[in-house]
Design a protein around this motif. Structure first.
Motif, PDB file in Angstrom:
ATOM      1  N   PRO A   1       0.803  -1.232   0.000  1.00 34.68           N
ATOM      2  CA  PRO A   1       0.000   0.000   0.000  1.00 34.68           C
ATOM      3  C   PRO A   1       0.837   1.285   0.000  1.00 34.68           C
ATOM      4  CG  PRO A   1      -0.802  -1.542   1.650  1.00 34.68           C
ATOM      5  CD  PRO A   1       0.529  -2.039   1.198  1.00 34.68           C
ATOM      6  N   GLN A   2       2.044   1.241   0.552  1.00 32.59           N
ATOM      7  CA  GLN A   2       2.804   2.485   0.743  1.00 32.59           C
ATOM      8  C   GLN A   2       3.825   2.764  -0.349  1.00 32.59           C
ATOM      9  OE1 GLN A   2       4.187   3.473   4.664  1.00 32.59           O
ATOM     10  NE2 GLN A   2       2.525   2.399   5.679  1.00 32.59           N
ATOM     11  N   ILE A   3       4.166   1.755  -1.152  1.00 41.09           N
ATOM     12  CA  ILE A   3       5.159   1.938  -2.212  1.00 41.09           C
ATOM     13  C   ILE A   3       4.477   1.759  -3.565  1.00 41.09           C
ATOM     14  CG2 ILE A   3       7.298   1.063  -3.223  1.00 41.09           C
ATOM     15  CD1 ILE A   3       8.103   0.110  -0.424  1.00 41.09           C
ATOM     16  N   ALA A   4       4.575   2.776  -4.426  1.00 43.30           N
ATOM     17  CA  ALA A   4       3.989   2.703  -5.758  1.00 43.30           C
ATOM     18  C   ALA A   4       4.855   1.804  -6.657  1.00 43.30           C
ATOM     19  CB  ALA A   4       3.881   4.105  -6.356  1.00 43.30           C
ATOM     20  N   PRO A   5       4.322   1.340  -7.784  1.00 42.07           N
ATOM     21  CA  PRO A   5       5.110   0.485  -8.679  1.00 42.07           C
ATOM     22  C   PRO A   5       6.423   1.107  -9.155  1.00 42.07           C
ATOM     23  CG  PRO A   5       2.787   0.339  -9.246  1.00 42.07           C
ATOM     24  CD  PRO A   5       2.913   1.431  -8.216  1.00 42.07           C
ATOM     25  N   ASP A   6       6.480   2.445  -9.203  1.00 45.51           N
ATOM     26  CA  ASP A   6       7.727   3.104  -9.626  1.00 45.51           C
ATOM     27  C   ASP A   6       8.652   3.431  -8.452  1.00 45.51           C
ATOM     28  OD1 ASP A   6       6.453   5.210  -8.386  1.00 45.51           O
ATOM     29  OD2 ASP A   6       6.420   6.538 -10.134  1.00 45.51           O
ATOM     30  N   GLY A   7       8.270   3.027  -7.230  1.00 45.86           N
ATOM     31  CA  GLY A   7       9.141   3.215  -6.075  1.00 45.86           C
ATOM     32  C   GLY A   7       8.851   4.445  -5.245  1.00 45.86           C
ATOM     33  N   ARG A   8       7.959   5.288  -5.687  1.00 42.41           N
ATOM     34  CA  ARG A   8       7.621   6.467  -4.884  1.00 42.41           C
ATOM     35  C   ARG A   8       6.790   6.055  -3.666  1.00 42.41           C
ATOM     36  NH1 ARG A   8       8.159  10.941  -8.807  1.00 42.41           N
ATOM     37  NH2 ARG A   8       8.444   9.931 -10.840  1.00 42.41           N
ATOM     38  N   GLN A   9       6.891   6.860  -2.615  1.00 44.07           N
ATOM     39  CA  GLN A   9       6.043   6.680  -1.431  1.00 44.07           C
ATOM     40  C   GLN A   9       5.112   7.894  -1.363  1.00 44.07           C
ATOM     41  OE1 GLN A   9       8.346   5.233   2.168  1.00 44.07           O
ATOM     42  NE2 GLN A   9      10.073   5.558   0.787  1.00 44.07           N
ATOM     43  N   PRO A  10       3.945   7.793  -1.969  1.00 41.32           N
ATOM     44  CA  PRO A  10       3.086   8.977  -2.163  1.00 41.32           C
ATOM     45  C   PRO A  10       2.772   9.753  -0.894  1.00 41.32           C
ATOM     46  CG  PRO A  10       2.291   7.145  -3.476  1.00 41.32           C
ATOM     47  CD  PRO A  10       3.380   6.595  -2.598  1.00 41.32           C
ATOM     48  N   HIS A  11       2.512   9.060   0.214  1.00 42.71           N
ATOM     49  CA  HIS A  11       2.151   9.775   1.444  1.00 42.71           C
ATOM     50  C   HIS A  11       3.329  10.563   2.001  1.00 42.71           C
ATOM     51  CE1 HIS A  11      -1.949   8.294   2.030  1.00 42.71           C
ATOM     52  NE2 HIS A  11      -1.522   7.150   1.526  1.00 42.71           N
ATOM     53  N   GLU A  12       4.525  10.045   1.854  1.00 41.61           N
ATOM     54  CA  GLU A  12       5.708  10.755   2.356  1.00 41.61           C
ATOM     55  C   GLU A  12       6.080  11.918   1.435  1.00 41.61           C
ATOM     56  OE1 GLU A  12       6.117   9.723   5.235  1.00 41.61           O
ATOM     57  OE2 GLU A  12       5.206   7.741   5.004  1.00 41.61           O
ATOM     58  N   LEU A  13       5.788  11.793   0.156  1.00 42.87           N
ATOM     59  CA  LEU A  13       6.134  12.845  -0.802  1.00 42.87           C
ATOM     60  C   LEU A  13       5.237  14.066  -0.675  1.00 42.87           C
ATOM     61  CD1 LEU A  13       6.936  10.720  -3.984  1.00 42.87           C
ATOM     62  CD2 LEU A  13       8.543  11.792  -2.398  1.00 42.87           C
ATOM     63  N   GLN A  14       4.162  13.952   0.095  1.00 37.48           N
ATOM     64  CA  GLN A  14       3.299  15.112   0.330  1.00 37.48           C
ATOM     65  C   GLN A  14       3.864  16.050   1.383  1.00 37.48           C
ATOM     66  OE1 GLN A  14      -0.566  13.567   1.390  1.00 37.48           O
ATOM     67  NE2 GLN A  14      -0.697  12.282  -0.439  1.00 37.48           N
ATOM     68  N   ARG A  15       4.894  15.618   2.098  1.00 41.01           N
ATOM     69  CA  ARG A  15       5.427  16.384   3.215  1.00 41.01           C
ATOM     70  C   ARG A  15       6.358  17.491   2.741  1.00 41.01           C
ATOM     71  NH1 ARG A  15       4.868  13.399   7.986  1.00 41.01           N
ATOM     72  NH2 ARG A  15       5.359  15.402   8.969  1.00 41.01           N
ATOM     73  N   THR A  16       6.580  18.481   3.610  1.00 40.62           N
ATOM     74  CA  THR A  16       7.541  19.543   3.281  1.00 40.62           C
ATOM     75  C   THR A  16       8.978  19.043   3.413  1.00 40.62           C
ATOM     76  OG1 THR A  16       7.558  20.363   5.568  1.00 40.62           O
ATOM     77  CG2 THR A  16       5.950  21.344   4.043  1.00 40.62           C
ATOM     78  N   LEU A  17       9.153  17.890   4.046  1.00 40.94           N
ATOM     79  CA  LEU A  17      10.455  17.217   4.116  1.00 40.94           C
ATOM     80  C   LEU A  17      10.307  15.858   3.431  1.00 40.94           C
ATOM     81  CD1 LEU A  17      11.329  18.011   7.862  1.00 40.94           C
ATOM     82  CD2 LEU A  17      12.297  19.120   5.844  1.00 40.94           C
ATOM     83  N   ALA A  18      10.035  15.910   2.133  1.00 39.16           N
ATOM     84  CA  ALA A  18       9.619  14.710   1.402  1.00 39.16           C
ATOM     85  C   ALA A  18      10.724  13.664   1.299  1.00 39.16           C
ATOM     86  CB  ALA A  18       9.135  15.097   0.005  1.00 39.16           C
ATOM     87  N   PHE A  19      11.948  14.090   1.036  1.00 34.71           N
ATOM     88  CA  PHE A  19      13.036  13.098   0.978  1.00 34.71           C
ATOM     89  C   PHE A  19      13.280  12.516   2.363  1.00 34.71           C
ATOM     90  CE2 PHE A  19      17.172  11.222   0.872  1.00 34.71           C
ATOM     91  CZ  PHE A  19      17.338  10.752  -0.425  1.00 34.71           C
ATOM     92  N   HIS A  20      13.308  13.374   3.363  1.00 36.51           N
ATOM     93  CA  HIS A  20      13.548  12.909   4.730  1.00 36.51           C
ATOM     94  C   HIS A  20      12.535  11.851   5.128  1.00 36.51           C
ATOM     95  CE1 HIS A  20      13.783  12.752   9.085  1.00 36.51           C
ATOM     96  NE2 HIS A  20      12.515  13.136   9.146  1.00 36.51           N
ATOM     97  N   TYR A  21      11.246  12.120   4.919  1.00 42.77           N
ATOM     98  CA  TYR A  21      10.240  11.164   5.381  1.00 42.77           C
ATOM     99  C   TYR A  21      10.207   9.902   4.524  1.00 42.77           C
ATOM    100  CZ  TYR A  21       8.588  13.887   9.242  1.00 42.77           C
ATOM    101  OH  TYR A  21       8.533  14.538  10.459  1.00 42.77           O
ATOM    102  N   SER A  22      10.551  10.010   3.249  1.00 40.03           N
ATOM    103  CA  SER A  22      10.681   8.803   2.426  1.00 40.03           C
ATOM    104  C   SER A  22      11.822   7.938   2.941  1.00 40.03           C
ATOM    105  CB  SER A  22      10.929   9.190   0.963  1.00 40.03           C
ATOM    106  OG  SER A  22       9.822   9.885   0.419  1.00 40.03           O
ATOM    107  N   GLN A  23      12.947   8.577   3.262  1.00 35.63           N
ATOM    108  CA  GLN A  23      14.092   7.843   3.806  1.00 35.63           C
ATOM    109  C   GLN A  23      13.781   7.307   5.201  1.00 35.63           C
ATOM    110  OE1 GLN A  23      16.201   9.452   6.541  1.00 35.63           O
ATOM    111  NE2 GLN A  23      16.974   7.354   6.747  1.00 35.63           N
ATOM    112  N   TYR A  24      13.159   8.118   6.013  1.00 33.59           N
ATOM    113  CA  TYR A  24      12.817   7.747   7.390  1.00 33.59           C
ATOM    114  C   TYR A  24      11.945   6.493   7.412  1.00 33.59           C
ATOM    115  CZ  TYR A  24      10.810   8.759  12.102  1.00 33.59           C
ATOM    116  OH  TYR A  24      10.386   8.716  13.410  1.00 33.59           O
ATOM    117  N   ASN A  25      10.978   6.443   6.508  1.00 34.92           N
ATOM    118  CA  ASN A  25      10.112   5.275   6.441  1.00 34.92           C
ATOM    119  C   ASN A  25      10.897   4.027   6.034  1.00 34.92           C
ATOM    120  OD1 ASN A  25       7.550   4.145   6.800  1.00 34.92           O
ATOM    121  ND2 ASN A  25       7.006   4.357   4.647  1.00 34.92           N
ATOM    122  N   LEU A  26      11.832   4.177   5.102  1.00 36.79           N
ATOM    123  CA  LEU A  26      12.630   3.026   4.682  1.00 36.79           C
ATOM    124  C   LEU A  26      13.534   2.529   5.810  1.00 36.79           C
ATOM    125  CD1 LEU A  26      13.564   3.874   0.982  1.00 36.79           C
ATOM    126  CD2 LEU A  26      11.832   2.285   1.840  1.00 36.79           C
TER     127      LEU A  26
END
Length: 407
Positions: free
Chosen positions: A271-296
């Motif tokens: 549910p959290q990782i799109a087929p192209d590898g993006r994490q849509p919910h984390e990319l909505q944040r003002t710290l989008a790279f940070h939260y994408s990395q943080y989740n990983l």
């Protein structure tokens, strides 16, 4: 024939690894090897800095939930209380309520409550336990045990095993919020597992602390806050799972840990990782790279815990191609690039987020999938070694590529 010293070290290594309580995210065999090599150049500098910090902590006042400036709505200061980091008073309202979101900007009001003291205590216990483990000097175990007793066990100072008033947002939801504050307990419990072999941390301490974490786990599973976190679609649900797994492993509830792990691909990865590898919910944040990395980072923690149970999660793929490595590859494509090339918001902390992701690359390549040499090469090409970083001791398997760290 093998030299006698090598045989003796091998036997000692196996004995040490077998008698240590299993770690969750740390690797027992790696720690034993670092202990054997602690005075070699790569490890020595970090260890000296860690030991100096532990020496300073020997005189530190233990912290407790009783020190906060406010009292929760329960009227019991033993109840942990913290405030959501990015919420601020509404300047258009006389009393500032309800608070409004300023995503990515921390409110200093956090210092008045328990969150920072909890994080500090967990970090101090971890530092002291590691130095005890590497040095064998019991004074560090005694201090770590004192901090544990004050925060978790002593009647007058202990935290109640719930997060009823954690991550609250003033004016919202009856001042009740989320459960991510206690994530630092995962690493701390790996440190406590080391303390089990010390004289200071007694069988009674161990029994009481396991009982405390068993109660916290039960509360997290049953409470409205826990159920809400479990149902969230972003990093909070992954952090929730990681905590439940780690606490269950610590308290001996292997069945619960396995249940959470077995559900993880369908509930979190797909549910959290799109087929192209993006994490849509984390990319909505003002710290989008940070939260994408943080989740990983949370993903990797869970995958390491699963691996210790003989369960492999990292390469499980959905029918439409969603998997952990797609998300890693998506972020990896921005390592070595500037902030201007990142197509989402990242209002601060670009370089630190890249360095944190380099650690994710390393842990994945070394501890989950050694076939990913590309991750290891990317790590070595872009990492910035810091002598005070415990990552050097906890994870790095020093090779010829790891030049001695200089102060």
């Amino acid at each position: 024939m093998k030299p006698k010293a090598t045989i003796q070290w091998t036997l000692a290594f196996l004995l040490l690894a077998s008698c240590m309580q299993a770690q969750s995210i740390w690797n027992t065999a790696h720690l034993a090897n670092v202990k054997h090599s602690i005075h070699e150049p790569f490890y020595a500098t970090t260890y000296e800095i860690l030991k100096a910090e532990a020496d300073r902590l020997l005189d530190a006042q233990p912290l407790s939930v009783m020190m906060k400036e406010k009292t929760p709505a329960s009227g019991d200061k033993h109840d942990y209380m913290s405030q959501a980091r990015y919420y601020w008073p509404d300047p258009t309202k006389p009393n500032g309520l309800p608070y409004i979101n300023r995503d990515g900007v921390s409110n200093p009001e956090l210092n008045k409550l328990d969150r920072n003291r909890l994080g500090t205590t967990a970090g101090r216990i971890t530092t002291l336990a590691l130095v005890w483990y590497f040095s064998g000097e019991e004074q560090y175990a005694r201090k770590a045990t004192e901090l544990i007793r004050v925060w978790f066990l002593n009647k007058d100072t202990r935290m109640n095993p719930n997060l009823e008033y954690a991550q609250m947002i003033p004016g919202h939801n009856n001042d009740k919020g989320g459960l991510i504050d206690t994530y630092s307990f995962i690493e701390m419990l790996d440190a406590v597992a080391l303390l089990e072999q010390s004289k200071a941390f007694t069988t009674q301490d161990s029994k009481q602390l396991k009982k405390w974490f068993s109660k916290l786990t039960d509360w997290m599973l049953a409470s409205p806050q826990g159920k809400e976190e479990a149902a969230s679609a972003n990093n909070h649900s992954v952090a929730y799972d990681a905590q439940i797994i780690a606490f269950a492993l610590y308290t001996g509830n292997k069945k619960l840990a396995q249940e959470i792990i077995n559900d993880f691909p369908q509930k979190r990865i797909f549910p959290q990782i799109a087929p192209d590898g993006r994490q849509p919910h984390e990319l909505q944040r003002t710290l989008a790279f940070h939260y994408s990395q943080y989740n990983l980072t949370h993903f990797i923690d869970i995958m390491l815990m699963a691996k210790n149970l003989g369960i492999k999660l990292d390469d499980i793929t959905s029918t439409d191609g969603r998997n952990f490595y797609k998300a890693m590859d998506f972020l990896a494509s921005y390592v070595g690039k500037g902030l201007s090339e990142w197509p989402y918001q990242q209002i601060s902390g670009w370089e630190s987020s890249i360095q944190n992701f380099c650690k994710d690359l390393y842990r994945t390549a070394v501890y989950l999938n050694p076939a990913r040499k590309d991750y290891l090469n990317l790590y070595y090409a872009h990492r910035i070694l810091k002598p005070h970083d415990n990552f050097n001791l906890l994870y790095i398997q020093a090779t010829a590529l790891d030049n001695p760290i200089r102060k």
